[in-house]
Design a protein around this motif. Structure first.
Motif, PDB file in Angstrom:
ATOM      1  N   VAL A 166      40.898  41.933  30.326  1.00 10.00           N
ATOM      2  CA  VAL A 166      42.297  41.497  30.439  1.00 10.00           C
ATOM      3  C   VAL A 166      42.653  40.518  29.327  1.00 10.00           C
ATOM      4  CG1 VAL A 166      42.393  41.806  32.933  1.00 10.00           C
ATOM      5  CG2 VAL A 166      41.625  39.619  31.956  1.00 10.00           C
ATOM      6  N   ALA A 171      45.312  35.169  31.757  1.00 14.98           N
ATOM      7  CA  ALA A 171      44.571  35.026  33.003  1.00 14.98           C
ATOM      8  C   ALA A 171      44.196  33.567  33.234  1.00 14.98           C
ATOM      9  CB  ALA A 171      43.328  35.909  32.967  1.00 14.98           C
ATOM     10  N   MET A 173      45.940  31.082  32.356  1.00 13.33           N
ATOM     11  CA  MET A 173      47.133  30.423  32.864  1.00 13.33           C
ATOM     12  C   MET A 173      47.348  30.712  34.342  1.00 13.33           C
ATOM     13  SD  MET A 173      48.177  28.438  30.723  1.00 13.33           S
ATOM     14  CE  MET A 173      49.328  27.916  29.456  1.00 13.33           C
ATOM     15  N   SER A 174      46.949  31.902  34.789  1.00 15.81           N
ATOM     16  CA  SER A 174      47.080  32.215  36.208  1.00 15.81           C
ATOM     17  C   SER A 174      46.239  31.261  37.044  1.00 15.81           C
ATOM     18  CB  SER A 174      46.660  33.665  36.477  1.00 15.81           C
ATOM     19  OG  SER A 174      47.644  34.541  35.964  1.00 15.81           O
ATOM     20  N   ALA A 178      47.704  27.623  39.359  1.00 11.51           N
ATOM     21  CA  ALA A 178      47.344  27.269  40.739  1.00 11.51           C
ATOM     22  C   ALA A 178      46.829  25.839  40.826  1.00 11.51           C
ATOM     23  CB  ALA A 178      46.293  28.238  41.267  1.00 11.51           C
ATOM     24  N   SER A 208      41.496  31.347  48.004  1.00  8.90           N
ATOM     25  CA  SER A 208      42.235  32.609  48.145  1.00  8.90           C
ATOM     26  C   SER A 208      42.766  33.071  46.799  1.00  8.90           C
ATOM     27  CB  SER A 208      43.420  32.416  49.097  1.00  8.90           C
ATOM     28  OG  SER A 208      42.975  32.271  50.415  1.00  8.90           O
ATOM     29  N   HIS A 209      43.232  32.106  46.044  1.00 11.03           N
ATOM     30  CA  HIS A 209      43.795  32.433  44.739  1.00 11.03           C
ATOM     31  C   HIS A 209      42.707  33.034  43.834  1.00 11.03           C
ATOM     32  CE1 HIS A 209      46.748  32.109  41.513  1.00 11.03           C
ATOM     33  NE2 HIS A 209      45.808  31.594  40.735  1.00 11.03           N
ATOM     34  N   ASP A 211      40.094  34.471  44.806  1.00 15.26           N
ATOM     35  CA  ASP A 211      39.779  35.773  45.388  1.00 15.26           C
ATOM     36  C   ASP A 211      40.718  36.850  44.844  1.00 15.26           C
ATOM     37  OD1 ASP A 211      38.104  37.059  47.557  1.00 15.26           O
ATOM     38  OD2 ASP A 211      40.147  37.684  48.134  1.00 15.26           O
ATOM     39  N   LEU A 212      42.007  36.512  44.862  1.00 14.47           N
ATOM     40  CA  LEU A 212      43.013  37.458  44.395  1.00 14.47           C
ATOM     41  C   LEU A 212      42.824  37.742  42.905  1.00 14.47           C
ATOM     42  CD1 LEU A 212      44.928  38.495  46.449  1.00 14.47           C
ATOM     43  CD2 LEU A 212      46.621  36.804  45.739  1.00 14.47           C
ATOM     44  N   ILE A 213      42.644  36.705  42.149  1.00 16.65           N
ATOM     45  CA  ILE A 213      42.486  36.846  40.706  1.00 16.65           C
ATOM     46  C   ILE A 213      41.229  37.666  40.384  1.00 16.65           C
ATOM     47  CG2 ILE A 213      42.043  35.581  38.564  1.00 16.65           C
ATOM     48  CD1 ILE A 213      44.875  35.214  39.492  1.00 16.65           C
ATOM     49  N   HIS A 215      39.592  39.792  42.270  1.00 15.25           N
ATOM     50  CA  HIS A 215      39.792  41.203  42.599  1.00 15.25           C
ATOM     51  C   HIS A 215      40.632  41.875  41.538  1.00 15.25           C
ATOM     52  CE1 HIS A 215      38.109  40.513  46.575  1.00 15.25           C
ATOM     53  NE2 HIS A 215      38.060  41.847  46.693  1.00 15.25           N
ATOM     54  N   GLY A 216      41.592  41.152  41.036  1.00 12.63           N
ATOM     55  CA  GLY A 216      42.425  41.709  39.984  1.00 12.63           C
ATOM     56  C   GLY A 216      41.673  41.848  38.680  1.00 12.63           C
ATOM     57  N   LEU A 217      40.649  41.028  38.506  1.00 11.09           N
ATOM     58  CA  LEU A 217      39.901  41.041  37.258  1.00 11.09           C
ATOM     59  C   LEU A 217      38.766  42.049  37.253  1.00 11.09           C
ATOM     60  CD1 LEU A 217      39.438  37.204  36.573  1.00 11.09           C
ATOM     61  CD2 LEU A 217      40.648  38.805  35.073  1.00 11.09           C
TER      62      LEU A 217
END
Lengths: 229, 229, 229, 229
Positions: A166, A171, A173-174, A178, A208-209, A211-213, A215-217
């Motif tokens: 990615v 990423a 910054m994502s 948070a 959680s954040h 986790d989401l990131i 999974h997205g990665l």
DNA sequence: TATGAATGAGTCTTCATTCAT
DNA sequence: TATGAATGAAGACTCATTCAT
């Protein structure tokens, strides 16, 4: 306390006055950090900082040229100086990059986010109009090193085939968003709304954040998902 | 609601002066929004707001009891009142929830984030110490409705089988954090660092962020991702 | 006073408030001049000036940006603005240049030297380290015009064959030195020594000084000496 | 008087440290003179004086009770103590009184006016509001002796038939005014205007001034004046 | 004698708000 | 409604002087 055994040399800087000289800056910085976070930078009178550190107004200006200078020192000692240690911890970390991210954010939360130092970010934002140099200093001594460190972690994941290729800066910054968000939230909404703020637990949000990131990665998202289902 | 075309109201403003009288509050609010965002709340003198609106200092206080009141009205008319429209757009949206998220954030960026109104969030954060009531008001009239709207979108995705059954409030926050972050960033770091801030494009970050979140949310992540389409 | 006949137009700036606006600067300048000369510039608190003028601290800063500004205005209105009139009087003077010199210094003593304005020179000297711009302003708006005026007088004397062709700028300084001296003396030695200062009368010194400058000390200065023997 | 070679005094300083102890006051006074003249009295911090003399702040106050005391001592040792020597020189002077005046002013310029000590007069003037006692002291220990000395010179000229029988005290002041003037000018206007101050050379002004005082301006002052010889 | 850490009084300026007109 | 002159509270920083060592 002032009657230390006068054995060795006759002019050792043992006296109370001498020792205070070395301790003062730290005491003042701690008092400043607490008060700044509690009341805001502009709203804190320099005399209050001195008083909380147990000295007089004049003494504060003996160690820090201006109130702004004091602010800068607070940032430096409480935020900027941590990066060296973090980079060393990064070097020796063993384990998956996902764990690394979780551990990293968890550690950050314990050492910074969940301490008074976590309030500094919001202060910098708040005072950026009045003290642009402070914002600049924060940017170069905290934000940039922080982004660099996170970027190295993400690249490690990509290099090891754990993450997709990615756009790393984005990423990063994502993740940063948070972190900034929880710090800001704690010192704004929570500070104002009080009790019902319990519907938001910063640490669990951070996890959680991540986790989401993650999974997205993930390079092969199907397998690993069950772990955190 | 009071901004409907002035057809049927009981006070048809006939004379020019009459019309100015009714327009005043709006003109003052617009001037205040622009100046507050540009210079910060406390750095903006009431007289400047009045001057930009073409009236005298005294007149400003004829319409708004205090400067804080004016601030509150700016938030209400420029942020809070948007949610009704957004909720209606949500009802009629056709398409995948991923598209819905992207469209939603894109629209928000165009209408709020990338306009002066986007600067209000930072102002609220900055002034929350001085005006906790305003932070509270912002929390209940902007943040909560915003979170509710995003939650409905995510739940739609879960209900339609597009997304995993993640913790919705937490995931909402992952989105909110990015939105808050870009607004804050624009009005802090960029304002101070100037040119080299070009390494961060808010809209493309938002889209990358949604991309990461959506991949993390997806029920069957393997098939769907044409990674950087 | 506020019940003036409301005959003419309905919005004449007759009201007390209106009239004050025009009178204020002058009142403040007068109060400042008196206090500055009495106590010194630095030793005079701006609030004192305001109080003596019968207004509050804030009002002072409504008319003068800074205390230094106020000082400059005092110099301008009480010293610098006199030169135009003096130059006109110079043009129309009839009589010998010696008389002109005597009359000039006498007039100057009555209008400046012997009034509070005469104390300004010493203030400028005293504050020149702290406010070099004031000293500069004084130099260009008072000293230079003053020297120019005296130079014209001396040159008139030379042109008319009344005076020798001496070095005019130097001779001007011989006159200036006496003027500066009497002003300084009055506000330093006299102010401190009090009573026994009676051994020095400024005006008679000035006249003696002119006499000496014009005729010199010499025992056999030809015909003209008897005039003032 | 106390500065005679240390041959016969009862306290022969043997050790190096001992010598420093006795030299201290003089070193501090010299440092104070230089700094006071350079920066002004109030603008000079006591610590600077101590530093330039190579001691610490505390030590300064060991020798001088207050900063004002130090100021007084500077005046005493650098100005007042000169008169004894001058009076002796006066006694043995051979030649015309005009020469005596020229020589006297020239000597004064070399020894006082053109040295840092010349700046003291302006300091006394500047600080007379704050320290009237110092102005008084200066008056009695410098001005009065100075006037007396000049008066003796003028009276010598009158007695010897060289000068007219003018009002001696007034004529003295005409000379004093020029001396005060050049000292003040050097440390005010020149310090502020910088380069273009070259249009005024103090020594040549002093000589021109004596010339004028002695010979006057008149066009036909008889035989005596070889005008600029 | 010498040091230097500590003290704390003193002041200019801004700006939200009022109110006489 | 509209004006704008007037108000007055609030706070950073300096530096002469002291005194514990």
């Amino acid at each position: 306390m002032s009657n230390l055994p006068s054995i060795s040399t006759d002019r050792v800087p043992t006296a109370r006055r001498e020792r205070r000289k070395e301790a003062r800056p730290g005491e003042l910085i701690q008092a400043a950090l607490d008060l700044f976070v509690e009341k805001g930078f502009s709203a804190t009178r320099s005399e209050e900082v001195a008083a909380r550190a147990g000295v007089s107004k004049g003494t504060l200006f003996l160690y820090f040229q201006t109130k702004e200078d004091l602010f800068r020192e607070v940032i430096r000692t409480r935020l900027a100086d941590h990066f060296l240690a973090w980079e060393q911890e990064f070097e020796v970390f063993q384990g998956s990059t996902e764990d690394m991210l979780r551990t990293g954010l968890h550690t950050w939360w314990d050492r910074i986010g969940n301490t008074p130092a976590g309030g500094l970010t919001k202060l910098v934002l708040s005072e950026s109009h009045h003290f642009p140099e402070i914002a600049s200093y924060y940017q170069s001594s905290v934000v940039q090193p922080g982004r660099a460190l996170l970027a190295r972690i993400l690249m490690r994941g990509i290099e090891r085939g754990e993450f997709r290729a990615v756009d790393v800066p984005q990423a990063v910054m994502s993740l940063v968003s948070a972190m900034v968000f929880v710090m800001t939230w704690r010192h704004t909404i929570v500070a104002c709304s009080g009790p019902h703020a319990t519907d938001f637990d910063p640490l669990s949000f951070l996890m959680s954040h991540v986790d989401l990131i993650v999974h997205g990665l993930q390079a092969h998202p199907s397998r690993s998902a069950p772990l955190h289902g």
